[in-house]
Design a protein around this motif. Structure first.
Motif, PDB file in Angstrom:
ATOM      1  N   ALA A 223     -43.082 -20.093  28.439  1.00 28.97           N
ATOM      2  CA  ALA A 223     -43.364 -19.454  29.723  1.00 28.97           C
ATOM      3  C   ALA A 223     -44.138 -18.161  29.526  1.00 28.97           C
ATOM      4  N   ASN A 224     -43.804 -17.400  28.460  1.00 30.75           N
ATOM      5  CA  ASN A 224     -44.543 -16.171  28.153  1.00 30.75           C
ATOM      6  C   ASN A 224     -45.997 -16.492  27.799  1.00 30.75           C
ATOM      7  N   LEU A 225     -46.181 -17.554  27.031  1.00 30.44           N
ATOM      8  CA  LEU A 225     -47.527 -17.972  26.658  1.00 30.44           C
ATOM      9  C   LEU A 225     -48.341 -18.338  27.899  1.00 30.44           C
ATOM     10  N   LYS A 226     -47.781 -19.181  28.764  1.00 35.73           N
ATOM     11  CA  LYS A 226     -48.510 -19.633  29.951  1.00 35.73           C
ATOM     12  C   LYS A 226     -48.859 -18.454  30.861  1.00 35.73           C
ATOM     13  N   HIS A 227     -47.920 -17.547  31.040  1.00 34.76           N
ATOM     14  CA  HIS A 227     -48.177 -16.388  31.900  1.00 34.76           C
ATOM     15  C   HIS A 227     -49.288 -15.515  31.319  1.00 34.76           C
ATOM     16  N   THR A 228     -49.278 -15.311  30.000  1.00 31.35           N
ATOM     17  CA  THR A 228     -50.304 -14.495  29.349  1.00 31.35           C
ATOM     18  C   THR A 228     -51.686 -15.110  29.506  1.00 31.35           C
ATOM     19  N   ILE A 229     -51.785 -16.425  29.284  1.00 26.98           N
ATOM     20  CA  ILE A 229     -53.074 -17.109  29.410  1.00 26.98           C
ATOM     21  C   ILE A 229     -53.563 -17.065  30.851  1.00 26.98           C
ATOM     22  N   GLN A 240     -59.212 -16.361  41.643  1.00 27.63           N
ATOM     23  CA  GLN A 240     -59.206 -17.703  42.219  1.00 27.63           C
ATOM     24  C   GLN A 240     -59.177 -18.797  41.150  1.00 27.63           C
ATOM     25  N   MET A 241     -59.307 -18.410  39.890  1.00 31.26           N
ATOM     26  CA  MET A 241     -59.371 -19.405  38.816  1.00 31.26           C
ATOM     27  C   MET A 241     -58.017 -20.055  38.569  1.00 31.26           C
ATOM     28  N   LYS A 242     -58.053 -21.365  38.273  1.00 30.86           N
ATOM     29  CA  LYS A 242     -56.838 -22.110  37.938  1.00 30.86           C
ATOM     30  C   LYS A 242     -56.925 -22.591  36.490  1.00 30.86           C
ATOM     31  N   THR A 243     -55.768 -22.833  35.890  1.00 30.09           N
ATOM     32  CA  THR A 243     -55.721 -23.317  34.512  1.00 30.09           C
ATOM     33  C   THR A 243     -54.982 -24.649  34.456  1.00 30.09           C
ATOM     34  N   ARG A 244     -55.329 -25.441  33.444  1.00 30.97           N
ATOM     35  CA  ARG A 244     -54.663 -26.719  33.220  1.00 30.97           C
ATOM     36  C   ARG A 244     -54.304 -26.825  31.745  1.00 30.97           C
ATOM     37  N   PHE A 245     -53.018 -27.018  31.446  1.00 33.70           N
ATOM     38  CA  PHE A 245     -52.540 -27.115  30.077  1.00 33.70           C
ATOM     39  C   PHE A 245     -52.353 -28.589  29.721  1.00 33.70           C
ATOM     40  N   LEU A 284     -59.680 -23.028  25.452  1.00 32.53           N
ATOM     41  CA  LEU A 284     -58.927 -22.455  24.331  1.00 32.53           C
ATOM     42  C   LEU A 284     -57.782 -23.366  23.949  1.00 32.53           C
ATOM     43  N   GLY A 285     -57.248 -23.125  22.758  1.00 32.00           N
ATOM     44  CA  GLY A 285     -56.066 -23.817  22.273  1.00 32.00           C
ATOM     45  C   GLY A 285     -54.937 -22.828  22.097  1.00 32.00           C
ATOM     46  N   CYS A 286     -53.699 -23.302  22.235  1.00 33.58           N
ATOM     47  CA  CYS A 286     -52.567 -22.384  22.142  1.00 33.58           C
ATOM     48  C   CYS A 286     -51.309 -23.150  21.784  1.00 33.58           C
ATOM     49  N   GLY A 287     -50.224 -22.434  21.594  1.00 32.19           N
ATOM     50  CA  GLY A 287     -48.943 -23.062  21.318  1.00 32.19           C
ATOM     51  C   GLY A 287     -47.946 -22.068  20.780  1.00 32.19           C
ATOM     52  N   PRO A 301     -37.321 -17.613  11.562  1.00 30.35           N
ATOM     53  CA  PRO A 301     -37.538 -18.295  12.846  1.00 30.35           C
ATOM     54  C   PRO A 301     -36.257 -18.475  13.651  1.00 30.35           C
ATOM     55  N   GLU A 302     -35.102 -18.232  13.033  1.00 33.31           N
ATOM     56  CA  GLU A 302     -33.844 -18.297  13.769  1.00 33.31           C
ATOM     57  C   GLU A 302     -33.651 -17.045  14.633  1.00 33.31           C
ATOM     58  N   ILE A 303     -34.356 -15.979  14.281  1.00 33.21           N
ATOM     59  CA  ILE A 303     -34.232 -14.716  15.017  1.00 33.21           C
ATOM     60  C   ILE A 303     -35.452 -14.491  15.905  1.00 33.21           C
ATOM     61  N   TYR A 304     -36.638 -14.788  15.357  1.00 34.28           N
ATOM     62  CA  TYR A 304     -37.894 -14.496  16.071  1.00 34.28           C
ATOM     63  C   TYR A 304     -38.620 -15.791  16.436  1.00 34.28           C
ATOM     64  N   SER A 305     -39.361 -15.725  17.497  1.00 32.19           N
ATOM     65  CA  SER A 305     -40.274 -16.799  17.893  1.00 32.19           C
ATOM     66  C   SER A 305     -41.576 -16.148  18.351  1.00 32.19           C
ATOM     67  N   GLY A 306     -42.574 -16.956  18.595  1.00 34.23           N
ATOM     68  CA  GLY A 306     -43.850 -16.369  18.994  1.00 34.23           C
ATOM     69  C   GLY A 306     -44.812 -17.411  19.513  1.00 34.23           C
ATOM     70  N   PHE A 307     -45.894 -16.946  20.075  1.00 39.80           N
ATOM     71  CA  PHE A 307     -46.949 -17.861  20.499  1.00 39.80           C
ATOM     72  C   PHE A 307     -48.295 -17.342  19.986  1.00 39.80           C
ATOM     73  N   ALA A 308     -49.246 -18.265  19.870  1.00 35.96           N
ATOM     74  CA  ALA A 308     -50.592 -17.930  19.395  1.00 35.96           C
ATOM     75  C   ALA A 308     -51.597 -18.688  20.248  1.00 35.96           C
ATOM     76  N   PHE A 309     -52.794 -18.149  20.304  1.00 40.57           N
ATOM     77  CA  PHE A 309     -53.871 -18.802  21.048  1.00 40.57           C
ATOM     78  C   PHE A 309     -55.196 -18.453  20.392  1.00 40.57           C
ATOM     79  N   GLY A 310     -56.161 -19.312  20.561  1.00 39.43           N
ATOM     80  CA  GLY A 310     -57.486 -19.074  19.995  1.00 39.43           C
ATOM     81  C   GLY A 310     -58.563 -19.615  20.911  1.00 39.43           C
TER      82      GLY A 310
END
Length: 340
Positions: A223-229, A240-245, A284-287, A301-310
């Protein structure tokens, strides 16, 4: 010998008075004061003088040297001043003539777009990080969870310098370096040139530009990734722009997605530019950052998580300015660049 020095002094001063060129002045200096000059020859003969005469003659010789050197310096300054005055008198300056217009340069569209992207992400709290274009295989592939049989590792797809060194195929190695050198939380973007063995066509080039982002912290979700993008796309192209994942596969993120944006020409209604779909090309690509990537960088990874995009900066520039051929960005044709 003192009489000889006196005659030399008078002769040198006389020749100085008759010297009208800097070239002649230099020849005169060599003649009297050079290594094989007349004064040097006199000084070499002082060995035949008695111990009483030697200091007296040496003093006289030194006075003659100083006198000639000072005379040469005065004449040199005089000749330089005369030469300057001649040039000034010969020059004609008409202050009523119009000046030459200086043509100012401007940002290349690629650099302008790259700076705009960085500014948007900085306004969202991201830091700008840079990294080398020549990278290790480990940072470019291994640490990013790329399997050994991945097609991008093949020499037909990547520019290898040695077996362990290559030209980076993406800016993701900057993320690896950042995660190794810093502890979470992290929020960075990195932009720069990347290199791949692509045939040149309307949308591909062996050298292109990428901008990639990374966020690592506790409780980071899709959800953080989608909101940021979404925020980024609207800030770049308009509210007015829309996005499609769309689901996709990347070895360094899981789950992964590709992102499309509304067609800039018809704004989603459907037109020839978007083949009636209402969507522009994949932007762009992300995940979510793969747990193995976090482990490779010493992050639990048990404590931290993250997202990346390019995203491709070249592609953003093409979408933004309606450019249909990537070659135009690199050919340095001023007829094209002056439009920006």
């Amino acid at each position: 010998m003192r009489e000889l020095l006196k005659i030399m002094k008078e002769r040198a001063l006389l020749e100085l008075e008759n010297t009208n060129k800097l070239e002649e002045l230099e020849q005169l200096r060599i003649k009297f004061l050079g290594k094989k000059g007349e004064l040097t020859q006199v000084l070499r003969g002082m060995g035949s003088l008695s111990s009483e005469e030697r200091p007296i003659v040496g003093q006289v010789a030194n006075e003659v040297r100083v006198l000639i050197e000072n005379g040469i310096e005065k004449v040199k300054e005089k000749l330089k001043e005369e030469s300057k005055n001649i040039k000034l008198n010969a020059e004609i300056l008409d202050i009523s003539m119009p000046g030459t217009q200086i043509e100012k340069g401007h940002r290349h569209p690629l650099i302008g777009v790259m700076e705009e992207l960085e500014n948007i992400f900085m306004s969202m709290g991201f830091s700008i990080v840079q990294g080398p274009e020549v990278e290790t295989v480990y940072n470019n592939f291994d640490a990013l969870n790329s399997p050994e049989n991945h097609p991008s590792r093949d020499p037909s797809d990547t520019f290898y310098i040695t077996d362990d060194i290559l030209l980076r195929t993406h800016t993701s190695p900057v993320q690896i370096r950042t995660m190794k050198e810093n502890k979470p939380p992290l929020r960075i973007v990195s932009a720069g040139r990347t290199f791949r063995f692509d045939d040149v066509d309307d949308t591909h080039s062996p050298m292109f530009h990428q901008l990639e982002g990374l966020v690592v912290d506790k409780n980071i979700t899709m959800a953080n990734l989608k909101h940021t993008i979404d925020m980024f796309i609207r800030e770049l192209f308009g509210s007015q722009m829309k996005t499609r994942f769309r689901p996709h596969y990347f070895p360094f993120t899981e789950p992964s997605a590709e992102v499309d944006v509304s067609c800039l020409k018809c704004m989603g209604k459907g037109c020839e530019a978007c083949n009636g779909t209402g969507w522009s090309m994949e932007l762009l690509g992300c995940g979510m950052v793969h747990p193995n990537v976090l482990r490779n960088c010493g992050i639990d990874p048990e404590i931290y998580s993250g997202f990346a995009f390019g995203l491709g900066v070249d592609r953003i520039a093409m979408v933004k300015y309606g450019i249909n051929n990537i070659r135009l960005l690199f050919e340095n044709d001023m007829r094209f660049l002056n439009q920006f």
